[in-house]
Design an enzyme around this catalytic site. Structure first.
Site, PDB file in Angstrom:
ATOM      1  N   LYS A 128      54.172 -31.745 -30.592  1.00  0.00           N
ATOM      2  CA  LYS A 128      53.781 -33.357 -30.636  1.00  0.00           C
ATOM      3  C   LYS A 128      55.057 -33.947 -30.277  1.00  0.00           C
ATOM      4  O   LYS A 128      56.214 -33.327 -30.994  1.00  0.00           O
ATOM      5  CB  LYS A 128      53.284 -33.625 -31.998  1.00  0.00           C
ATOM      6  CG  LYS A 128      52.317 -34.644 -32.045  1.00  0.00           C
ATOM      7  CD  LYS A 128      50.998 -34.495 -31.348  1.00  0.00           C
ATOM      8  CE  LYS A 128      50.047 -35.833 -31.598  1.00  0.00           C
ATOM      9  NZ  LYS A 128      48.812 -35.506 -31.192  1.00  0.00           N
ATOM     10  N   VAL A 173      36.166 -42.676 -27.570  1.00  0.00           N
ATOM     11  CA  VAL A 173      35.529 -41.506 -27.886  1.00  0.00           C
ATOM     12  C   VAL A 173      33.981 -41.957 -28.391  1.00  0.00           C
ATOM     13  O   VAL A 173      32.992 -41.476 -28.048  1.00  0.00           O
ATOM     14  CB  VAL A 173      36.073 -40.606 -29.005  1.00  0.00           C
ATOM     15  CG1 VAL A 173      35.010 -39.333 -29.253  1.00  0.00           C
ATOM     16  CG2 VAL A 173      37.127 -40.209 -28.498  1.00  0.00           C
ATOM     17  N   VAL A 184      33.478 -47.272 -32.520  1.00  0.00           N
ATOM     18  CA  VAL A 184      33.075 -47.093 -31.201  1.00  0.00           C
ATOM     19  C   VAL A 184      33.951 -47.615 -30.235  1.00  0.00           C
ATOM     20  O   VAL A 184      33.977 -48.404 -29.266  1.00  0.00           O
ATOM     21  CB  VAL A 184      31.679 -47.788 -30.856  1.00  0.00           C
ATOM     22  CG1 VAL A 184      30.546 -46.884 -31.122  1.00  0.00           C
ATOM     23  CG2 VAL A 184      31.620 -49.376 -31.550  1.00  0.00           C
ATOM     24  N   GLY A 185      35.036 -46.891 -29.953  1.00  0.00           N
ATOM     25  CA  GLY A 185      36.401 -46.826 -29.246  1.00  0.00           C
ATOM     26  C   GLY A 185      36.106 -45.924 -27.947  1.00  0.00           C
ATOM     27  O   GLY A 185      34.779 -45.762 -27.604  1.00  0.00           O
TER      28      GLY A 185
HETATM   29  P1  NAD Z   1      40.017 -45.845 -30.067  1.00  0.00           P
HETATM   30  O1  NAD Z   1      41.321 -46.447 -30.661  1.00  0.00           O
HETATM   31  O2  NAD Z   1      39.783 -45.919 -28.666  1.00  0.00           O
HETATM   32  O3  NAD Z   1      38.703 -45.974 -30.832  1.00  0.00           O
HETATM   33  C1  NAD Z   1      39.004 -46.092 -32.375  1.00  0.00           C
HETATM   34  C2  NAD Z   1      37.826 -47.317 -32.597  1.00  0.00           C
HETATM   35  O4  NAD Z   1      37.812 -47.318 -33.927  1.00  0.00           O
HETATM   36  C3  NAD Z   1      38.222 -48.667 -32.294  1.00  0.00           C
HETATM   37  O5  NAD Z   1      37.188 -49.171 -31.491  1.00  0.00           O
HETATM   38  C4  NAD Z   1      38.717 -49.496 -33.412  1.00  0.00           C
HETATM   39  O6  NAD Z   1      38.473 -50.942 -33.269  1.00  0.00           O
HETATM   40  C5  NAD Z   1      37.890 -48.876 -34.436  1.00  0.00           C
HETATM   41  N1  NAD Z   1      37.919 -48.864 -35.758  1.00  0.00           N
HETATM   42  C6  NAD Z   1      39.345 -49.181 -36.214  1.00  0.00           C
HETATM   43  N2  NAD Z   1      39.376 -49.200 -37.542  1.00  0.00           N
HETATM   44  C7  NAD Z   1      38.081 -49.262 -38.112  1.00  0.00           C
HETATM   45  C8  NAD Z   1      37.376 -49.323 -39.311  1.00  0.00           C
HETATM   46  N3  NAD Z   1      38.036 -49.587 -40.334  1.00  0.00           N
HETATM   47  N4  NAD Z   1      36.087 -49.241 -38.983  1.00  0.00           N
HETATM   48  C9  NAD Z   1      35.479 -49.230 -37.959  1.00  0.00           C
HETATM   49  N5  NAD Z   1      36.063 -48.991 -37.032  1.00  0.00           N
HETATM   50  C10 NAD Z   1      37.182 -48.966 -36.890  1.00  0.00           C
HETATM   51  O7  NAD Z   1      40.368 -44.498 -30.184  1.00  0.00           O
HETATM   52  P2  NAD Z   1      39.934 -43.207 -29.711  1.00  0.00           P
HETATM   53  O8  NAD Z   1      40.455 -42.512 -28.708  1.00  0.00           O
HETATM   54  O9  NAD Z   1      38.236 -43.453 -29.419  1.00  0.00           O
HETATM   55  O10 NAD Z   1      39.895 -41.980 -31.002  1.00  0.00           O
HETATM   56  C11 NAD Z   1      39.036 -42.006 -32.099  1.00  0.00           C
HETATM   57  C12 NAD Z   1      39.530 -41.047 -33.049  1.00  0.00           C
HETATM   58  O11 NAD Z   1      39.444 -39.526 -32.576  1.00  0.00           O
HETATM   59  C13 NAD Z   1      40.897 -41.028 -33.646  1.00  0.00           C
HETATM   60  O12 NAD Z   1      41.169 -40.722 -34.764  1.00  0.00           O
HETATM   61  C14 NAD Z   1      41.785 -40.023 -32.586  1.00  0.00           C
HETATM   62  O13 NAD Z   1      42.626 -39.507 -33.138  1.00  0.00           O
HETATM   63  C15 NAD Z   1      40.627 -38.952 -32.471  1.00  0.00           C
HETATM   64  N6  NAD Z   1      40.517 -38.230 -31.451  1.00  0.00           N
HETATM   65  C16 NAD Z   1      40.654 -38.840 -29.947  1.00  0.00           C
HETATM   66  C17 NAD Z   1      40.627 -37.984 -28.868  1.00  0.00           C
HETATM   67  C18 NAD Z   1      40.581 -38.725 -27.523  1.00  0.00           C
HETATM   68  O14 NAD Z   1      40.367 -37.604 -26.631  1.00  0.00           O
HETATM   69  N7  NAD Z   1      40.777 -39.901 -27.248  1.00  0.00           N
HETATM   70  C19 NAD Z   1      40.897 -36.577 -28.997  1.00  0.00           C
HETATM   71  C20 NAD Z   1      40.826 -36.005 -30.248  1.00  0.00           C
HETATM   72  C21 NAD Z   1      40.859 -36.947 -31.369  1.00  0.00           C
END
Ligand code: NAD
Length: 365
Positions: free
Chosen positions: A91, A195, A192-193
């Site tokens: 990382k 993923v 709902v980001g």
């Molecule tokens: P993202 O930032 O696009 O989405 C996260 C969402 O969570 C956002 O919409 C944000 O507004 C919301 N959020 C933040 N705080 C919150 C709370 N207290 N309550 C409810 N919602 C809240 O991130 P992502 O890429 O969708 O990733 C989501 C998670 O999955 C992260 O933990 C990330 O590390 C993990 N992850 C992502 C990937 C990937 O391919 N993107 C891969 C492995 C793990």
């Protein structure tokens, strides 16, 4: 390119760090001209080169950044091993505010730093960095992935992370509730980001009833309008009386308070580092909650990134490997049940069986 200050941390102070855990390499670089201050950590390369994202975050001090990079790179070793990938764990972290401190020069300098590791570390996007940022780093190093121009989602691995999480939820529902599909199953998606939105789509297409919470109103409106998801208060989402709680926002969703409030019998979501402390998995087990270990269920993205790194694009192969996450979880669930151990401990054991066995083979040869 002008020479930058780079130092490989092999002294005894790094070995005394509580999260050192036999890391194979940790390097730190500072570049005054661009403001770059960054760590690259390689935890283990027994299975292959260390692949892991490059995070940019305003760490309050260097030691916090070091702690983060050590924990994250170790996590990548386990994630790639359990996903069956020929990759090790590594990382990178950049100390800085991604909104304020990021510049093209800084990203080029980071690419140069990655290049100095000579392919032992391969970078990808992470929080605070984007596919576009990685493409800039790619101007000074070939060792970046997730920027494949012909990629069906323009390099973004999130749809594959969602697909793997969806398969994991199906496996958990089958194991815990003896339902062979998700029709009528209720799921609470926290976040709902990138993923969580894709996951909501897959769940609703499969006939599940989906509840969503987020801090971002636009994301909530999209989930409501496109997928008819029911919006609930962000402080209540984990307490809903549903079948599955799916943390897809930040880490630490499963803590000593929330675990007592969760009414779902399954926790299965994409967020990294869901457990505030490792013993939360045992608490979940004692409460009769089936926990899908985070780094197992969310490995769809790293599988996709690995295939982007290979260059040739075989979408069917990527999908097949991502779908296999369901079978991996099923074997973890069975082993956990028969041994009365937490699922996270079983996942760690299975990952270690893979990457430590490889080291033994190598040293015998
Ligand atoms: P993202 O930032 O696009 O989405 C996260 C969402 O969570 C956002 O919409 C944000 O507004 C919301 N959020 C933040 N705080 C919150 C709370 N207290 N309550 C409810 N919602 C809240 O991130 P992502 O890429 O969708 O990733 C989501 C998670 O999955 C992260 O933990 C990330 O590390 C993990 N992850 C992502 C990937 C990937 O391919 N993107 C891969 C492995 C793990």
């Amino acid at each position: 390119m002008r020479q930058q200050n780079s130092v490989q941390l092999t002294d005894s102070s790094i070995k005394k760090h509580p999260d050192y855990d036999q890391h194979q390499m940790v390097a730190y670089r500072e570049d005054k001209a661009t403001g770059l201050r960054a760590f690259i950590a390689i935890h283990n390369q027994n299975l292959g080169p260390a692949l892991g994202g490059c995070r940019m975050y305003p760490y309050s001090n260097k030691n916090n950044a070091l702690t983060d990079v050590l924990r994250l790179s170790k996590g990548m070793t386990y994630k790639s091993a359990i996903a069956g990938l020929p990759l090790g764990g590594g990382k990178a972290v950049i100390i800085g505010n991604p909104r304020r401190d990021k510049s093209k020069e800084l990203l080029l300098a980071m690419g140069n730093f990655i290049d100095s590791i000579q392919g032992s570390y391969i970078s990808a996007e992470d929080s605070g960095t984007s596919v576009a940022d990685l493409a800039i780093m790619g101007e000074t190093t070939q060792w970046v992935s997730g920027i494949h121009s012909a990629h069906e989602f323009h390099g973004d691995p999130s749809p594959y992370t969602a697909m793997g999480t969806f398969e994991g939820i199906k496996a958990a529902v089958k194991h815990q509730l003896q339902h062979s599909d998700l029709a009528g199953i209720s799921v609470a998606v926290q976040g709902v980001g990138n993923v969580g939105m894709h996951l909501t789509k897959l769940l609703t297409q499969a006939g599940a009833r989906v509840y969503v919470a987020d801090v971002n109103e636009d994301n909530l409106n999209e989930a409501k309008e496109r997928f008819a998801a029911t919006v609930v208060d962000k402080n209540k989402i984990h307490r809903l009386d549903v079948d599955v709680f799916a943390p897809c926002a930040m880490g630490g969703a499963i803590n000593s308070t929330s675990i007592q409030e969760i009414r779902a019998s399954i926790i299965a979501g994409a967020a990294n580092n869901q457990l505030s402390k490792p013993d939360m998995a045992e608490t979940a087990r004692q409460l009769g909650i089936l926990y899908a270990p985070d780094y197992v269920i969310n490995a769809g993205g790293i599988i996709d990134i690995h295939h982007q790194q290979l260059g040739e694009r075989n979408v069917d192969r990527v999908r097949k490997e991502v779908t296999a996450i369901g079978a991996t979880l099923t074997s973890i669930f069975h082993r956990a049940k028969s041994t009365e151990m937490p699922t996270s401990v079983i996942a760690d054991q299975m990952a270690e069986e893979r990457f430590l066995a490889r080291r033994q083979q190598t040293s015998i040869a």
